[in-house]
Design a protein around this motif. Structure first.
Motif, mmCIF file in Angstrom:
data_model
loop_
_atom_site.group_PDB
_atom_site.id
_atom_site.type_symbol
_atom_site.label_atom_id
_atom_site.label_comp_id
_atom_site.label_asym_id
_atom_site.label_seq_id
_atom_site.Cartn_x
_atom_site.Cartn_y
_atom_site.Cartn_z
ATOM 1 N N ALA A 1 -147.859 84.936 35.154
ATOM 2 C CA ALA A 1 -148.124 84.905 36.492
ATOM 3 C C ALA A 1 -147.957 83.357 37.049
ATOM 4 O O ALA A 1 -148.237 82.438 36.031
ATOM 5 C CB ALA A 1 -149.719 85.267 36.800
ATOM 6 N N ARG A 2 -147.671 83.215 38.292
ATOM 7 C CA ARG A 2 -147.549 82.138 38.829
ATOM 8 C C ARG A 2 -147.916 82.054 40.150
ATOM 9 O O ARG A 2 -147.589 82.936 41.000
ATOM 10 C CB ARG A 2 -146.015 81.720 38.652
ATOM 11 N N THR A 3 -148.598 81.016 40.724
ATOM 12 C CA THR A 3 -149.028 80.632 42.129
ATOM 13 C C THR A 3 -147.704 80.251 42.725
ATOM 14 O O THR A 3 -147.307 79.191 42.499
ATOM 15 C CB THR A 3 -150.288 79.982 42.131
ATOM 16 N N VAL B 1 -146.790 91.108 43.702
ATOM 17 C CA VAL B 1 -147.197 89.876 44.605
ATOM 18 C C VAL B 1 -148.500 90.198 45.270
ATOM 19 O O VAL B 1 -148.504 91.226 45.889
ATOM 20 C CB VAL B 1 -146.132 89.803 45.683
ATOM 21 N N SER B 2 -149.369 89.195 45.353
ATOM 22 C CA SER B 2 -150.540 89.268 45.861
ATOM 23 C C SER B 2 -150.928 87.925 46.591
ATOM 24 O O SER B 2 -150.815 86.946 46.094
ATOM 25 C CB SER B 2 -151.708 89.745 44.805
ATOM 26 N N GLY B 3 -151.472 88.426 47.954
ATOM 27 C CA GLY B 3 -151.754 87.220 48.450
ATOM 28 C C GLY B 3 -153.139 86.710 48.130
ATOM 29 O O GLY B 3 -154.076 87.292 47.772
ATOM 30 N N ILE B 4 -153.274 85.230 47.993
ATOM 31 C CA ILE B 4 -154.509 84.909 47.626
ATOM 32 C C ILE B 4 -155.110 83.809 48.573
ATOM 33 O O ILE B 4 -156.065 82.985 48.230
ATOM 34 C CB ILE B 4 -154.349 84.094 46.362
ATOM 35 N N GLY B 5 -154.896 83.934 49.882
ATOM 36 C CA GLY B 5 -155.173 83.157 50.954
ATOM 37 C C GLY B 5 -154.416 81.589 51.090
ATOM 38 O O GLY B 5 -153.719 81.159 50.447
ATOM 39 N N GLY C 1 -152.010 80.773 52.838
ATOM 40 C CA GLY C 1 -150.348 80.999 52.751
ATOM 41 C C GLY C 1 -149.796 81.059 51.380
ATOM 42 O O GLY C 1 -148.609 80.888 51.130
ATOM 43 N N ALA C 2 -150.650 81.140 50.314
ATOM 44 C CA ALA C 2 -150.054 81.339 48.998
ATOM 45 C C ALA C 2 -150.120 82.791 48.360
ATOM 46 O O ALA C 2 -151.063 83.607 48.821
ATOM 47 C CB ALA C 2 -151.137 80.543 48.187
ATOM 48 N N SER C 3 -149.478 82.835 47.326
ATOM 49 C CA SER C 3 -149.377 84.026 46.725
ATOM 50 C C SER C 3 -149.449 83.925 45.236
ATOM 51 O O SER C 3 -149.175 82.938 44.697
ATOM 52 C CB SER C 3 -148.016 84.866 47.122
ATOM 53 N N GLU C 4 -149.804 85.121 44.496
ATOM 54 C CA GLU C 4 -149.729 84.884 42.930
ATOM 55 C C GLU C 4 -148.753 86.047 42.643
ATOM 56 O O GLU C 4 -148.916 87.303 43.134
ATOM 57 C CB GLU C 4 -151.183 85.406 42.378
ATOM 58 N N HIS D 1 -141.301 84.888 26.872
ATOM 59 C CA HIS D 1 -142.520 84.015 27.787
ATOM 60 C C HIS D 1 -141.392 83.067 28.213
ATOM 61 O O HIS D 1 -141.750 82.687 29.621
ATOM 62 C CB HIS D 1 -143.386 83.535 26.767
ATOM 63 N N THR D 2 -140.504 82.438 27.601
ATOM 64 C CA THR D 2 -139.585 81.492 28.269
ATOM 65 C C THR D 2 -138.897 81.914 29.182
ATOM 66 O O THR D 2 -138.672 81.512 30.526
ATOM 67 C CB THR D 2 -138.709 80.909 27.043
ATOM 68 N N ALA D 3 -138.352 83.376 29.167
ATOM 69 C CA ALA D 3 -137.508 83.897 30.235
ATOM 70 C C ALA D 3 -138.430 84.409 31.341
ATOM 71 O O ALA D 3 -137.999 84.094 32.374
ATOM 72 C CB ALA D 3 -136.720 85.131 29.541
ATOM 73 N N LEU D 4 -139.682 84.802 30.990
ATOM 74 C CA LEU D 4 -140.518 85.092 32.183
ATOM 75 C C LEU D 4 -140.850 83.808 33.003
ATOM 76 O O LEU D 4 -140.800 83.699 34.287
ATOM 77 C CB LEU D 4 -141.783 85.818 31.826
ATOM 78 N N ASP D 5 -141.260 82.750 32.318
ATOM 79 C CA ASP D 5 -141.645 81.251 33.085
ATOM 80 C C ASP D 5 -140.379 80.692 33.887
ATOM 81 O O ASP D 5 -140.549 80.575 34.874
ATOM 82 C CB ASP D 5 -142.020 80.494 31.755
ATOM 83 N N ARG D 6 -139.244 81.056 33.082
ATOM 84 C CA ARG D 6 -138.078 80.390 33.927
ATOM 85 C C ARG D 6 -137.620 81.352 35.108
ATOM 86 O O ARG D 6 -137.283 80.904 35.964
ATOM 87 C CB ARG D 6 -137.114 80.274 33.137
ATOM 88 N N SER D 7 -137.842 82.544 34.898
ATOM 89 C CA SER D 7 -137.516 83.603 36.035
ATOM 90 C C SER D 7 -138.363 83.045 37.589
ATOM 91 O O SER D 7 -138.110 83.194 38.670
ATOM 92 C CB SER D 7 -137.668 84.888 35.650
ATOM 93 N N LEU D 8 -139.845 83.125 36.823
ATOM 94 C CA LEU D 8 -140.915 82.728 37.911
ATOM 95 C C LEU D 8 -140.539 81.520 38.817
ATOM 96 O O LEU D 8 -140.775 81.356 40.018
ATOM 97 C CB LEU D 8 -142.223 82.984 37.379
#
Length: 139
Positions: free
Chosen positions: A7-9, A85-89, A91-94, A114-121
């Motif tokens: 996950a990434r904010t 995609v989830s709004g977290i208030g 103007g940000a999203s997780e 994990h490397t591919a997912l992190d880089r994609s995010l």
């Protein structure tokens, strides 16, 4: 079955993020660089992997009302994933991305995934930021 999740904010509204992830034509901008998606008659797509030179029949569904995309292999059912995609208030999203490998032979391993997912995010965040900057004229 093996599952991975990251996950990434992101400092963007959920609608702005989903605009990028829900459009097949924009997937190459943030997916791993060796994967290329060709739209057929949705939900059907073909995924080309540079590393193997192979094409795989797949499915891609974008659910705008849920801010979610789902994908997976069509014929052999060896792989599936989703991105939420989830709004977290403020103007940000997780953005959460999840992969499931149903056959061990298709799982490239934890470190690679994990490397591919992190880089994609990261690439998705860059894409969202550059699109947002283009809209408001700032750079």
């Amino acid at each position: 079955m093996t599952e991975y999740e990251r996950a990434r904010t992101m400092q963007a509204l959920p609608e702005q993020v989903f605009e990028q992830v829900g459009d097949v034509a924009r997937l190459d901008a943030w997916l791993p660089a060796d994967l290329h998606v060709q739209e057929e008659e949705l939900p059907a797509v073909t995924v080309h992997e540079d590393r193997t030179g192979e094409d795989a029949s797949a499915l891609f569904r974008a659910e705008a009302d849920q801010q979610r995309v789902e994908w997976g292999t069509r014929e052999n059912g060896s792989y599936a994933g989703w991105l939420q995609v989830s709004g977290i208030g403020s103007g940000a999203s997780e953005v959460t991305i999840h992969l499931s490998f149903f056959e061990k032979s298709h799982d490239p391993g934890e470190a690679v995934v994990h490397t591919a997912l992190d880089r994609s995010l990261e690439r998705l965040e860059e894409q969202v930021r550059s699109t947002a900057n283009g809209r408001d004229g700032s750079r």
